[in-house]
Design a protein around this motif. Sequence first.
Motif, PDB file in Angstrom:
ATOM      1  N   UNK A  16       0.799  -1.218   0.000  1.00  0.00           N
ATOM      2  CA  UNK A  16       0.000   0.000   0.000  1.00  0.00           C
ATOM      3  C   UNK A  16       0.836   1.275   0.000  1.00  0.00           C
ATOM      4  N   UNK A  17       2.163   1.170   0.012  1.00  0.00           N
ATOM      5  CA  UNK A  17       2.960   2.395   0.041  1.00  0.00           C
ATOM      6  C   UNK A  17       2.601   3.261  -1.154  1.00  0.00           C
ATOM      7  N   UNK A  18       2.294   4.531  -0.911  1.00  0.00           N
ATOM      8  CA  UNK A  18       1.819   5.355  -2.016  1.00  0.00           C
ATOM      9  C   UNK A  18       2.135   6.824  -1.837  1.00  0.00           C
ATOM     10  N   UNK A  19       2.239   7.507  -2.959  1.00  0.00           N
ATOM     11  CA  UNK A  19       2.214   8.962  -2.996  1.00  0.00           C
ATOM     12  C   UNK A  19       0.774   9.372  -3.231  1.00  0.00           C
ATOM     13  N   UNK A  20       0.275  10.262  -2.365  1.00  0.00           N
ATOM     14  CA  UNK A  20      -1.116  10.705  -2.543  1.00  0.00           C
ATOM     15  C   UNK A  20      -1.172  12.213  -2.702  1.00  0.00           C
ATOM     16  N   UNK A  21      -2.275  12.679  -3.258  1.00  0.00           N
ATOM     17  CA  UNK A  21      -2.616  14.089  -3.298  1.00  0.00           C
ATOM     18  C   UNK A  21      -3.824  14.307  -2.403  1.00  0.00           C
ATOM     19  N   UNK A  22      -3.764  15.329  -1.572  1.00  0.00           N
ATOM     20  CA  UNK A  22      -4.886  15.703  -0.707  1.00  0.00           C
ATOM     21  C   UNK A  22      -5.223  17.172  -0.972  1.00  0.00           C
ATOM     22  N   UNK A  23      -6.514  17.434  -1.201  1.00  0.00           N
ATOM     23  CA  UNK A  23      -6.960  18.775  -1.550  1.00  0.00           C
ATOM     24  C   UNK A  23      -7.685  19.437  -0.389  1.00  0.00           C
ATOM     25  N   UNK A  24      -7.505  20.728  -0.265  1.00  0.00           N
ATOM     26  CA  UNK A  24      -8.263  21.540   0.691  1.00  0.00           C
ATOM     27  C   UNK A  24      -9.603  21.864   0.045  1.00  0.00           C
ATOM     28  N   UNK A  25     -10.625  21.101   0.414  1.00  0.00           N
ATOM     29  CA  UNK A  25     -11.915  21.228  -0.270  1.00  0.00           C
ATOM     30  C   UNK A  25     -12.717  22.451   0.170  1.00  0.00           C
ATOM     31  N   UNK A  26     -12.213  23.188   1.144  1.00  0.00           N
ATOM     32  CA  UNK A  26     -12.874  24.434   1.534  1.00  0.00           C
ATOM     33  C   UNK A  26     -12.281  25.631   0.779  1.00  0.00           C
ATOM     34  N   UNK A  27     -11.279  25.363  -0.033  1.00  0.00           N
ATOM     35  CA  UNK A  27     -10.664  26.439  -0.812  1.00  0.00           C
ATOM     36  C   UNK A  27     -10.985  26.230  -2.287  1.00  0.00           C
ATOM     37  N   UNK A  28     -11.592  27.207  -2.913  1.00  0.00           N
ATOM     38  CA  UNK A  28     -11.907  27.111  -4.326  1.00  0.00           C
ATOM     39  C   UNK A  28     -10.621  27.131  -5.140  1.00  0.00           C
ATOM     40  N   UNK A  63      -5.192  28.917 -13.304  1.00  0.00           N
ATOM     41  CA  UNK A  63      -5.025  28.378 -11.959  1.00  0.00           C
ATOM     42  C   UNK A  63      -3.544  28.315 -11.588  1.00  0.00           C
ATOM     43  N   UNK A  64      -3.223  28.766 -10.399  1.00  0.00           N
ATOM     44  CA  UNK A  64      -1.875  28.677  -9.850  1.00  0.00           C
ATOM     45  C   UNK A  64      -1.923  27.842  -8.574  1.00  0.00           C
ATOM     46  N   UNK A  65      -1.041  26.847  -8.494  1.00  0.00           N
ATOM     47  CA  UNK A  65      -1.068  25.923  -7.355  1.00  0.00           C
ATOM     48  C   UNK A  65       0.317  25.827  -6.733  1.00  0.00           C
ATOM     49  N   UNK A  66       0.354  25.857  -5.404  1.00  0.00           N
ATOM     50  CA  UNK A  66       1.547  25.499  -4.656  1.00  0.00           C
ATOM     51  C   UNK A  66       1.306  24.137  -4.017  1.00  0.00           C
ATOM     52  N   UNK A  67       2.165  23.181  -4.346  1.00  0.00           N
ATOM     53  CA  UNK A  67       2.075  21.850  -3.724  1.00  0.00           C
ATOM     54  C   UNK A  67       2.924  21.860  -2.462  1.00  0.00           C
ATOM     55  N   UNK A  68       2.277  21.719  -1.320  1.00  0.00           N
ATOM     56  CA  UNK A  68       2.986  21.560  -0.048  1.00  0.00           C
ATOM     57  C   UNK A  68       3.292  20.080   0.102  1.00  0.00           C
ATOM     58  N   UNK A  69       4.582  19.749   0.187  1.00  0.00           N
ATOM     59  CA  UNK A  69       4.981  18.348   0.154  1.00  0.00           C
ATOM     60  C   UNK A  69       5.963  18.020   1.263  1.00  0.00           C
ATOM     61  N   UNK A  70       5.959  16.757   1.687  1.00  0.00           N
ATOM     62  CA  UNK A  70       7.013  16.272   2.570  1.00  0.00           C
ATOM     63  C   UNK A  70       8.294  16.144   1.755  1.00  0.00           C
ATOM     64  N   UNK A 123      -2.874  22.100  -1.984  1.00  0.00           N
ATOM     65  CA  UNK A 123      -2.684  20.676  -2.233  1.00  0.00           C
ATOM     66  C   UNK A 123      -1.501  20.183  -1.406  1.00  0.00           C
ATOM     67  N   UNK A 124      -1.652  19.032  -0.785  1.00  0.00           N
ATOM     68  CA  UNK A 124      -0.553  18.372  -0.070  1.00  0.00           C
ATOM     69  C   UNK A 124      -0.193  17.091  -0.810  1.00  0.00           C
ATOM     70  N   UNK A 125       1.114  16.861  -0.944  1.00  0.00           N
ATOM     71  CA  UNK A 125       1.601  15.590  -1.471  1.00  0.00           C
ATOM     72  C   UNK A 125       2.461  14.935  -0.400  1.00  0.00           C
ATOM     73  N   UNK A 126       2.148  13.683  -0.079  1.00  0.00           N
ATOM     74  CA  UNK A 126       2.898  12.967   0.954  1.00  0.00           C
ATOM     75  C   UNK A 126       2.766  11.470   0.699  1.00  0.00           C
ATOM     76  N   UNK A 127       3.256  10.673   1.644  1.00  0.00           N
ATOM     77  CA  UNK A 127       3.236   9.224   1.504  1.00  0.00           C
ATOM     78  C   UNK A 127       2.400   8.606   2.609  1.00  0.00           C
ATOM     79  N   UNK A 128       1.855   7.436   2.334  1.00  0.00           N
ATOM     80  CA  UNK A 128       1.075   6.715   3.327  1.00  0.00           C
ATOM     81  C   UNK A 128       1.262   5.222   3.107  1.00  0.00           C
TER      82      UNK A 128
END
Length: 548
Positions: free
Chosen positions: A303-315, A384-391, A436-441
């Motif tokens: 199950x080791x994975x890179x995931x994307x998580x979105x802040x769904x309260x931010x348009x 659209x401009x995005x900053x990916x906050x990542x580990x 957007x956050x990118x991390x591992x799980x």
Amino acid sequence: MRDVTRDVTAAVSTAPHRRSFLKYTGALGAAAAISSSLSACSSGPESTNDTGGGAGGANSTLTAVIGYGNDGSWDPTQTASAFSMAANNHIYEGLLDTDPISREPYAALATAVPGDLNSTSWKFTLRAGATFHDGKPVTADDVVFVFDRILDPNTQTLAKGFFASWLKEVKKVDAQNVELVLKFPFPEGVSRLTLAKIMPKHVYSQPGGWDDAIKGKAIGSGPYRQTAHHPKSNTTFEAFAAYNGPRKAAFKKMNWMTIVDAAPRVAKISGSSAGAQIADNIPYANIQQLKSGGMDVQGGAGMNNLFLMFNTKRKPFDDVRVRQALHYAVDTEKMVEVALKGHGKPSSSFLNEANPSYRRAKTVYDYDPEKAKALLKEAGVSGLKIEILSVNVSWIVDCLPTIKASWDAIGVETTLNPQETTAVFTKMDQKQDYQVVSAASNPNQFGLDADLIMHYNYGPQNLWMGYARWADSAVAKQLFKDMDRATQEPDAEKKKAMVQDYIDVVAEEAVLYPVVHNELMTAWDPKKLAGIRAQPYPGINLLQAKWV
């Protein structure tokens, strides 16, 4: 990856407040000195090159290199630290434990696995003569003590999420016998008993006992006893002479070093002067080098994975079409080829393909930049401009340029912002703004059953859902109801289908979703060690290993 397989509460448990969470993930109290019972900690680490001359044999010290920190929580009811979970599997026992690869349960402190897994009453007899490392006998009181903590509604632990939905209570029958009373038949629960490590009540019920456990005090009944613990350096073990359980210690002493940086970790097991015999978290780029040097290097796919998580309260990330577009835009085949050197697969479900409950999701984000652009246009999104906050874990950082290039190519101006893992999740815990956050799980640290894995990331009071700010949506509320119904479904095939159906919802919504699943690599010296099996989750398990 994060030193934890990011911990959350599951099913019906409530989320721990921020300070508790940080404590058991290692962000608080990590470097504090532990109890005087581990007085060796104050003298500085013993030689991190001690391999007993490197020749192996009964009196040699096995030296291992772990690619994760040893300064997270060591409390078995709280921790998701890769280092401490692996170590605790050698120090403590559950009533039952599970094989590190097959995850099949076997009798550990208990004398047998329950005969009827569909019963709502499981009775266990403790192994005769079992003692803790301080010489005191293991009794039913110790078992009840641990489970009472896990099920206590006023005590928030990670372990609660694995038990509270299905386990009603644990009762003492007599000094050597206990009964687990289930709320409904739940056969999967038998494998989860390894997550409830039995701890001595006479030690951890004392004032400050649980804080000592967090800081590194570890007294169990397992085949190895902890002899010293130096946060950010190493932890040492020796065989417990009085252990009379099923998987006895094969090494007189062990020295586990924590080396998070890839280059010195690889150097420690390289060449004729290697200071260690085994290391986990091997970078893909070093596999051939180590093999050429005579090391055995094997991977575990799970199950080791890179995931994307979105802040769904931010348009515009509240719009499912935008989340989907950004997934369709990622060139996952290129990511696997370039960043993972072929040691991974684009995700086709939340679960990895080897999971027993896997089914290809109805929505699969195969690389389709034209579809991505069409979805953004349909959502009315442009410029659209995005900053990916990542580990800043090395393999995650290696994958980020592919995401940036893919998003830039569809007109989404992308900035990468990798940071220390603790910094990223402190921001999440403080509810700071992000896109957007990118991390591992990797939920496989806790088990293989899909119910556990999915509740690890999704649930009404789950920390992850708090980070994504999605739990109060109508789709989420229905999802959580469907998940709870699946948990209680007694028919295994029906449950599997129900899980697969709600995973389709998770895939379509793409709130927190894997981009790729990848292998974790372990390297060891086959001239010195036998019985090693590469795990598909962080850490090592040496309970069936031995000197050659």
